[in-house]
Design a protein around this motif. Structure first.
Motif, PDB file in Angstrom:
ATOM      1  N   ARG A 230       5.626  13.128 -24.023  1.00 11.59           N
ATOM      2  CA  ARG A 230       5.717  12.781 -22.855  1.00 11.59           C
ATOM      3  C   ARG A 230       4.540  13.052 -22.052  1.00 11.59           C
ATOM      4  N   ALA A 231       4.028  14.077 -22.015  1.00 17.19           N
ATOM      5  CA  ALA A 231       3.211  14.729 -21.007  1.00 17.19           C
ATOM      6  C   ALA A 231       1.763  13.917 -21.152  1.00 17.19           C
ATOM      7  N   PRO A 232       1.305  13.890 -22.263  1.00 12.07           N
ATOM      8  CA  PRO A 232      -0.121  13.038 -22.231  1.00 12.07           C
ATOM      9  C   PRO A 232       0.184  11.748 -22.299  1.00 12.07           C
ATOM     10  N   ARG A 233       1.254  11.023 -22.528  1.00 15.77           N
ATOM     11  CA  ARG A 233       1.336   9.789 -22.064  1.00 15.77           C
ATOM     12  C   ARG A 233       1.404   9.296 -20.738  1.00 15.77           C
ATOM     13  N   ALA A 234       2.367  10.398 -19.953  1.00 15.85           N
ATOM     14  CA  ALA A 234       2.482  10.154 -18.515  1.00 15.85           C
ATOM     15  C   ALA A 234       1.150  10.368 -17.851  1.00 15.85           C
ATOM     16  N   GLN A 235       0.154  11.273 -18.309  1.00 16.07           N
ATOM     17  CA  GLN A 235      -1.176  11.459 -17.823  1.00 16.07           C
ATOM     18  C   GLN A 235      -1.869  10.117 -17.806  1.00 16.07           C
ATOM     19  N   ALA A 236      -1.752   9.551 -19.142  1.00 14.84           N
ATOM     20  CA  ALA A 236      -2.485   8.410 -19.369  1.00 14.84           C
ATOM     21  C   ALA A 236      -1.992   7.211 -18.396  1.00 14.84           C
ATOM     22  N   LEU A 237      -0.786   7.160 -18.139  1.00 14.76           N
ATOM     23  CA  LEU A 237      -0.358   6.274 -17.395  1.00 14.76           C
ATOM     24  C   LEU A 237      -0.621   6.517 -15.918  1.00 14.76           C
ATOM     25  N   TYR A 238      -0.661   7.503 -15.446  1.00 12.13           N
ATOM     26  CA  TYR A 238      -1.286   8.114 -14.296  1.00 12.13           C
ATOM     27  C   TYR A 238      -2.276   7.500 -14.052  1.00 12.13           C
TER      28      TYR A 238
ATOM     29  N   ARG B  46       0.889  -1.263  -0.079  1.00 10.61           N
ATOM     30  CA  ARG B  46       0.031  -0.064  -0.050  1.00 10.61           C
ATOM     31  C   ARG B  46       0.878   1.163  -0.059  1.00 10.61           C
ATOM     32  N   ALA B  47       1.853   1.155   0.716  1.00  5.01           N
ATOM     33  CA  ALA B  47       2.791   2.361   0.902  1.00  5.01           C
ATOM     34  C   ALA B  47       3.526   2.716  -0.423  1.00  5.01           C
ATOM     35  N   PHE B  48       3.913   1.385  -1.039  1.00  3.69           N
ATOM     36  CA  PHE B  48       4.850   1.739  -2.269  1.00  3.69           C
ATOM     37  C   PHE B  48       3.798   2.031  -3.347  1.00  3.69           C
ATOM     38  N   MET B  49       2.821   1.577  -3.664  1.00  2.28           N
ATOM     39  CA  MET B  49       1.808   2.037  -4.485  1.00  2.28           C
ATOM     40  C   MET B  49       1.505   3.261  -4.375  1.00  2.28           C
ATOM     41  N   THR B  50       1.059   3.721  -3.213  1.00  2.00           N
ATOM     42  CA  THR B  50       0.536   5.202  -3.104  1.00  2.00           C
ATOM     43  C   THR B  50       1.563   6.117  -3.427  1.00  2.00           C
ATOM     44  N   ASP B  51       3.001   5.730  -2.957  1.00  3.43           N
ATOM     45  CA  ASP B  51       3.997   6.501  -3.029  1.00  3.43           C
ATOM     46  C   ASP B  51       4.389   6.717  -4.625  1.00  3.43           C
ATOM     47  N   THR B  52       4.177   5.764  -5.101  1.00  4.61           N
ATOM     48  CA  THR B  52       4.771   5.704  -6.678  1.00  4.61           C
ATOM     49  C   THR B  52       3.714   6.416  -7.262  1.00  4.61           C
ATOM     50  N   LEU B  53       2.518   6.277  -7.156  1.00  4.20           N
ATOM     51  CA  LEU B  53       1.188   6.964  -7.686  1.00  4.20           C
ATOM     52  C   LEU B  53       1.683   8.489  -7.588  1.00  4.20           C
ATOM     53  N   LEU B  54       1.648   8.804  -6.275  1.00  2.00           N
ATOM     54  CA  LEU B  54       1.885  10.178  -6.204  1.00  2.00           C
ATOM     55  C   LEU B  54       3.242  10.991  -6.966  1.00  2.00           C
ATOM     56  N   GLY B  55       4.144  10.094  -6.662  1.00  2.00           N
ATOM     57  CA  GLY B  55       5.302  10.635  -7.560  1.00  2.00           C
ATOM     58  C   GLY B  55       5.253  10.601  -9.148  1.00  2.00           C
ATOM     59  N   LEU B  56       4.343   9.802  -9.730  1.00  2.53           N
ATOM     60  CA  LEU B  56       4.113   9.758 -11.058  1.00  2.53           C
ATOM     61  C   LEU B  56       3.345  10.808 -11.410  1.00  2.53           C
ATOM     62  N   GLY B  57       2.525  11.568 -10.283  1.00  2.00           N
ATOM     63  CA  GLY B  57       1.651  12.448 -10.915  1.00  2.00           C
ATOM     64  C   GLY B  57       2.394  13.915 -10.783  1.00  2.00           C
ATOM     65  N   ARG B  58       3.466  13.940  -9.901  1.00  2.41           N
ATOM     66  CA  ARG B  58       4.041  15.023 -10.006  1.00  2.41           C
ATOM     67  C   ARG B  58       5.819  15.095 -10.714  1.00  2.41           C
ATOM     68  N   MET B  59       5.701  14.260 -11.640  1.00  4.38           N
ATOM     69  CA  MET B  59       6.856  14.020 -12.432  1.00  4.38           C
ATOM     70  C   MET B  59       7.090  15.088 -13.295  1.00  4.38           C
ATOM     71  N   ASP B  60       8.473  15.625 -13.450  1.00  7.41           N
ATOM     72  CA  ASP B  60       8.679  16.517 -14.577  1.00  7.41           C
ATOM     73  C   ASP B  60       8.867  15.980 -15.934  1.00  7.41           C
ATOM     74  N   VAL B  61       8.062  16.090 -16.582  1.00  2.50           N
ATOM     75  CA  VAL B  61       8.474  15.329 -18.128  1.00  2.50           C
ATOM     76  C   VAL B  61       9.739  16.099 -18.751  1.00  2.50           C
ATOM     77  N   GLU B  62       9.610  17.467 -18.421  1.00  4.41           N
ATOM     78  CA  GLU B  62      10.843  18.032 -19.233  1.00  4.41           C
ATOM     79  C   GLU B  62      12.283  17.907 -18.498  1.00  4.41           C
ATOM     80  N   ASP B  63      12.176  17.388 -17.286  1.00  2.00           N
ATOM     81  CA  ASP B  63      13.478  16.964 -16.671  1.00  2.00           C
ATOM     82  C   ASP B  63      13.717  15.642 -16.733  1.00  2.00           C
ATOM     83  N   ASP B  64      14.871  15.299 -17.587  1.00  2.00           N
ATOM     84  CA  ASP B  64      15.098  14.071 -17.900  1.00  2.00           C
ATOM     85  C   ASP B  64      15.569  13.142 -16.960  1.00  2.00           C
ATOM     86  N   LEU B  65      16.084  13.670 -15.926  1.00  2.00           N
ATOM     87  CA  LEU B  65      16.403  12.832 -14.798  1.00  2.00           C
ATOM     88  C   LEU B  65      15.211  12.598 -13.830  1.00  2.00           C
TER      89      LEU B  65
END
Length: 243
Positions: A122-130, A32-51
């Motif tokens: 990246r942005a639309p695909r990241a949103q779809a994955l989210y 539950r912790a791993f899934m929640t943290d990963t989902l939140l991280g994906l939601g705030r991921m900066d697709v313009e920052d390669d790292l």
């Protein structure tokens, strides 16, 4: 699923009056912790920052690997135990596991496609994955509740605690060290203090000192100072010496 006070009371009523060995409690807190943290991280991921983009995608891929391994562990150890003494008791969850495996494969492909796509996409695909990951996490939360109620009821009815510990021991022994360390990183920090002490106290007695120390090193950055001090006190270790 709609939860009301009656349903909450019914859930509470399923808990044993005398604590029983629970094969699901610790690992499900970790997931539950791993899934929640990963989902939140994906939601705030900066697709313009390669790292940031690469790390966010890799975190999702890592989560999916852990979830696939978790399904395999339950299929190999827990479901056969249920079927051995309560035939048909694991069939509903087994069907859901097959659905989860197909969903994991789709998500793995979506992550690979996202990492390989043009920057402009990246942005639309990241949103779809989210959104896809959010739905998958939501279903997993309901799925884990079913296991923690229906499956535990069957296990507690047909097995002694010693027998359940034997199942748990066989399962844990099958987990590779790298996977185990990752599970500890997400399990221990999100346990209640008494659960941490019980888990790590047993590990301290059974595992080599180096392995036990490595687990402490992995979990300590994710505990508050107060949580760490409580853990050291519960283990009978000097907090200052362990830092």
């Amino acid at each position: 699923m709609k939860i009301d006070t009656r349903e909450i009371a019914e859930i509470a009523a399923t808990q044993p009056t005398v604590p029983r060995v629970d094969l699901y409690a610790g690992i499900h807190k970790a997931l539950r912790a791993f899934m929640t943290d990963t989902l939140l991280g994906l939601g705030r991921m900066d697709v313009e920052d390669d790292l940031d983009f690469a790390q966010g995608c890799q975190r999702v891929a890592q989560l999916l690997d852990v979830l696939q391994a978790h399904l395999e562990h339950e299929n190999r150890f827990v479901h056969p135990a249920i079927e051995a003494r309560a035939q048909g008791g694991s069939l509903a969850v087994a069907d859901e596991h097959e659905g989860h495996e197909r969903a994991i494969l789709r998500l793995v492909r979506a992550v690979a496609d996202l990492m390989a796509c043009a920057r402009a996409d990246r942005a639309p695909r990241a949103q779809a994955l989210y959104h896809a990951l959010a739905l998958f996490v939501a279903h997993n939360f309901e799925h884990m509740h079913l296991e923690e109620t229906a499956h535990n009821a069957a296990l507690w009815q047909h097995y002694t605690d010693d027998e359940l510990m034997a199942v748990h021991g066989a399962l844990v022994s099958s987990i590779p060290p790298g996977e185990m360390m990752l599970v500890m990183r997400w399990m221990v920090p999100f346990m209640a203090p008494a659960e941490r002490v019980a888990l790590l106290g047993e590990m301290r007695q059974q595992a080599p000192a180096e392995a036990f120390g490595a687990v402490l090193d992995v979990v300590r950055p994710h505990l508050t100072a107060r949580e760490w001090d409580k853990l050291m006190a519960g283990l009978g270790m000097a907090a200052a010496a362990a830092r």
